[in-house]
Design a protein around this motif. Structure first.
Motif, mmCIF file in Angstrom:
data_model
loop_
_atom_site.group_PDB
_atom_site.id
_atom_site.type_symbol
_atom_site.label_atom_id
_atom_site.label_comp_id
_atom_site.label_asym_id
_atom_site.label_seq_id
_atom_site.Cartn_x
_atom_site.Cartn_y
_atom_site.Cartn_z
ATOM 1 N N ASN A 275 16.743 14.029 55.530
ATOM 2 C CA ASN A 275 17.079 12.726 54.431
ATOM 3 C C ASN A 275 16.639 12.409 52.941
ATOM 4 O OD1 ASN A 275 16.115 10.798 57.119
ATOM 5 N ND2 ASN A 275 18.421 10.436 56.481
ATOM 6 N N HIS A 276 16.088 13.361 52.299
ATOM 7 C CA HIS A 276 15.532 13.170 51.222
ATOM 8 C C HIS A 276 15.107 14.866 50.441
ATOM 9 C CE1 HIS A 276 13.703 9.430 51.358
ATOM 10 N NE2 HIS A 276 12.892 9.128 52.613
ATOM 11 N N ILE A 277 14.731 16.023 51.281
ATOM 12 C CA ILE A 277 14.876 16.904 50.371
ATOM 13 C C ILE A 277 16.186 17.606 49.841
ATOM 14 C CG2 ILE A 277 14.642 20.033 51.269
ATOM 15 C CD1 ILE A 277 12.220 18.410 50.822
ATOM 16 N N PRO A 278 17.398 16.873 50.376
ATOM 17 C CA PRO A 278 18.289 17.682 49.233
ATOM 18 C C PRO A 278 18.542 16.662 48.757
ATOM 19 C CG PRO A 278 18.674 17.694 51.770
ATOM 20 C CD PRO A 278 17.678 17.173 51.971
ATOM 21 N N MET A 279 17.750 15.760 48.368
ATOM 22 C CA MET A 279 18.237 14.829 47.096
ATOM 23 C C MET A 279 17.709 14.446 46.513
ATOM 24 S SD MET A 279 20.543 13.125 49.145
ATOM 25 C CE MET A 279 20.753 11.362 47.982
ATOM 26 N N GLU A 280 17.883 14.022 44.797
ATOM 27 C CA GLU A 280 17.290 14.518 43.268
ATOM 28 C C GLU A 280 15.758 14.409 43.916
ATOM 29 O OE1 GLU A 280 16.945 11.815 39.435
ATOM 30 O OE2 GLU A 280 18.853 11.998 40.464
ATOM 31 N N ILE A 281 15.280 15.510 43.338
ATOM 32 C CA ILE A 281 13.777 15.476 43.204
ATOM 33 C C ILE A 281 13.120 15.169 42.000
ATOM 34 C CG2 ILE A 281 12.221 16.940 44.190
ATOM 35 C CD1 ILE A 281 13.043 16.615 46.402
ATOM 36 N N ASP A 282 12.631 14.366 41.449
ATOM 37 C CA ASP A 282 12.287 15.243 39.628
ATOM 38 C C ASP A 282 11.122 14.631 39.624
ATOM 39 O OD1 ASP A 282 12.692 16.342 36.858
ATOM 40 O OD2 ASP A 282 14.571 15.682 37.131
ATOM 41 N N ASN A 283 10.172 14.477 38.059
ATOM 42 C CA ASN A 283 9.791 13.665 38.019
ATOM 43 C C ASN A 283 9.968 12.664 37.485
ATOM 44 O OD1 ASN A 283 7.657 16.305 37.645
ATOM 45 N ND2 ASN A 283 9.457 16.983 35.061
ATOM 46 N N THR A 297 17.886 9.337 48.726
ATOM 47 C CA THR A 297 17.941 8.900 50.088
ATOM 48 C C THR A 297 19.752 9.155 50.470
ATOM 49 O OG1 THR A 297 16.240 7.699 49.425
ATOM 50 C CG2 THR A 297 17.498 7.100 51.782
ATOM 51 N N CYS A 298 19.549 9.420 51.510
ATOM 52 C CA CYS A 298 21.120 9.650 51.658
ATOM 53 C C CYS A 298 20.779 9.133 54.059
ATOM 54 C CB CYS A 298 21.191 10.642 51.799
ATOM 55 S SG CYS A 298 20.193 12.056 52.748
ATOM 56 N N ASN A 299 22.143 8.737 54.014
ATOM 57 C CA ASN A 299 21.717 8.810 55.846
ATOM 58 C C ASN A 299 22.808 9.632 56.274
ATOM 59 O OD1 ASN A 299 21.193 5.903 55.107
ATOM 60 N ND2 ASN A 299 22.988 4.756 55.619
ATOM 61 N N ILE A 300 22.759 9.615 57.593
ATOM 62 C CA ILE A 300 23.060 10.684 58.407
ATOM 63 C C ILE A 300 23.771 9.489 59.710
ATOM 64 C CG2 ILE A 300 22.567 12.401 60.330
ATOM 65 C CD1 ILE A 300 22.027 13.308 57.433
ATOM 66 N N GLN A 316 18.914 5.890 56.582
ATOM 67 C CA GLN A 316 17.297 5.879 55.592
ATOM 68 C C GLN A 316 17.474 5.059 54.749
ATOM 69 O OE1 GLN A 316 12.984 7.471 55.194
ATOM 70 N NE2 GLN A 316 15.142 7.701 57.161
ATOM 71 N N ILE A 317 18.617 4.949 53.999
ATOM 72 C CA ILE A 317 18.955 3.597 52.756
ATOM 73 C C ILE A 317 18.300 2.247 53.261
ATOM 74 C CG2 ILE A 317 20.829 2.704 51.201
ATOM 75 C CD1 ILE A 317 22.194 6.069 51.727
ATOM 76 N N GLU A 318 18.954 2.165 54.307
ATOM 77 C CA GLU A 318 18.632 0.866 55.025
ATOM 78 C C GLU A 318 17.031 0.094 54.999
ATOM 79 O OE1 GLU A 318 22.852 0.786 54.940
ATOM 80 O OE2 GLU A 318 21.545 2.750 55.858
ATOM 81 N N HIS A 319 16.701 1.591 55.657
ATOM 82 C CA HIS A 319 15.395 1.920 55.526
ATOM 83 C C HIS A 319 14.607 1.518 54.372
ATOM 84 C CE1 HIS A 319 10.883 2.480 57.226
ATOM 85 N NE2 HIS A 319 11.263 3.279 56.825
ATOM 86 N N HIS A 320 15.089 2.359 53.267
ATOM 87 C CA HIS A 320 13.910 2.319 51.955
ATOM 88 C C HIS A 320 14.252 0.568 51.176
ATOM 89 C CE1 HIS A 320 11.905 6.113 50.732
ATOM 90 N NE2 HIS A 320 12.322 6.099 51.769
ATOM 91 N N LEU A 321 15.449 0.398 51.575
ATOM 92 C CA LEU A 321 15.620 -0.512 50.886
ATOM 93 C C LEU A 321 15.248 -2.176 51.685
ATOM 94 C CD1 LEU A 321 19.636 -0.315 50.038
ATOM 95 C CD2 LEU A 321 17.175 0.254 48.612
#
Length: 378
Positions: A275-283, A297-300, A316-321
């Motif tokens: 849900n996270h590693i393939p998404m944007e990771i930055d400062n 965050t992305c959903n499956i 995961q999106i709903e979980h974070h929101l």
């Protein structure tokens, strides 16, 4: 320097990037027309989705009751050698007893501590905290405070370096598009990062829980003098070694628990990182909260298996929101969140489970290639 009210050129540039709001301005959004409050009313106030985790007391009494009989069942002469050794492969945790009972019990214990940690089981916060310590301490041998400290930072600043501990890879991996270039330019080469998508299988899933997490947990409890959590974790190991030492001896029991953590670690890494590693990771980019959560965050896709395998955290999106919402309700609000994102042109990413796994490896390979290009560039 030290002159209040005088703003330099650099400070002025920062203010253009960061919008500051007064409390009065924030209060203006506390209205019936605010888009997120509309969803919150639909989810929490109008429907029965506001109910906490169903049967909280029943679930806990079930776990505690089975746990109290584990030691007796472990010494029952009818239990076979194969069942005791095959059980970790089937349920990914420790507990002698009937296979059907243990499958239900242990497959859900990790998610249950997560529910308590997010205050989504009982309406009273103190009960969630207390039972969280019981489940993660007595049932898992870990620390509630350690988990809270890490996990709350992750939810507040997901995928942001130096703020989200989940992307602190101890220089074993490089993530995203920015860090690999920075490491390459500085000629940092702890490991050959251009091969990280391959050695990930050797040091990622196999070692995260049995080595890194448990060393960090013990060090955290001792250095911070968290004697309460240490006491809870100690009860787990007392119960475990009293149960298994008569069968396997101390060294055999130690090897057994490490083997179980090894199995558990594989499942945990793949489920959490897709849900996270393939998404944007930055400062830190000082994005607004909603955009930050959606970009990291992305959903499956939903299915019976995916819901079970990921503990409903495929949403995961709903979980974070809505982090305090019981996880079995996420599928109900997912259409509302998606429609809102579509309306405002916000990214709402959903992918198949297999694609989520592939994207972990693909993103590691991409980051490794970026590091190599920067490292070889003179």
């Amino acid at each position: 320097m030290g002159k209040g009210g005088e703003k330099g050129e650099q400070e002025g540039e920062c203010e253009k990037k960061i919008t500051l709001y007064t409390w009065e301005e924030i209060q203006k959004h506390n209205s019936r027309t605010d888009k997120w409050l509309v969803i919150e009313r639909k989810v929490y106030n109008i429907t029965s989705w506001a109910l906490k985790h169903p049967g909280g007391l029943r679930v806990i009494s079930h776990y505690a009751g089975e746990d109290a009989t584990d030691a007796f069942q472990a010494f029952h002469p009818d239990l076979t050698f194969v069942r005791k050794f095959m059980k970790p492969l089937l349920v990914g945790d420790l507990a002698p007893g009937e296979p059907s009972q243990d499958h239900h019990k242990k497959a859900q214990s990790g998610w249950l501590q997560h529910d308590f940690g997010h205050l989504s089981v009982f309406r009273k916060t103190k009960w969630n905290h207390l039972l969280h310590k019981f489940i993660i301490g007595h049932m898992k041998g870990a620390s509630g405070n350690w988990w809270n400290h890490r996990h709350f930072q992750h939810h507040a600043k997901p995928n942001i370096f130096n703020k989200d501990p989940d992307v602190n890879m101890l220089k074993m991996f490089v993530l995203g598009n920015t860090q690999p270039v920075e490491f390459g330019k500085k000629k940092i080469k702890i490991l050959p990062y251009n091969y990280q998508h391959e050695y990930f299988f050797l040091i990622g899933p196999p070692l995260l829980i049995p080595v890194y997490f448990y060393i960090q947990i013990m060090m955290t409890m001792i250095t911070r003098r968290d004697w309460v959590d240490l006491a809870w974790a100690t009860t787990y190991y007392i119960r475990y070694f009293n149960t298994y030492t008569p069968f396997y001896g101390f060294s055999g029991s130690l090897a057994f628990v490490l083997f179980v953590r090894f199995i558990e670690s594989h499942w945990f890494v793949w489920v959490t990182q897709m849900n996270h590693i393939p998404m944007e990771i930055d400062n830190e980019k000082h994005k607004d909260w909603l955009t930050m959560q959606l970009d990291s965050t992305c959903n499956i896709e939903q299915s019976f298996f995916n819901d079970w395998f990921s503990g409903h955290l495929n949403f995961q999106i709903e979980h974070h929101l809505f982090p305090t919402m019981p996880r079995h309700n996420y599928y109900k609000i997912a259409p509302l969140v998606k429609s809102l994102c579509d309306k405002h042109g916000l990214n709402y990413q959903v992918k198949p489970l297999s694609q989520g796994f592939k994207d972990i490896i693909g993103s590691l390979k991409k980051s490794g290639d970026l590091w190599l290009d920067a490292y070889l560039h003179k």
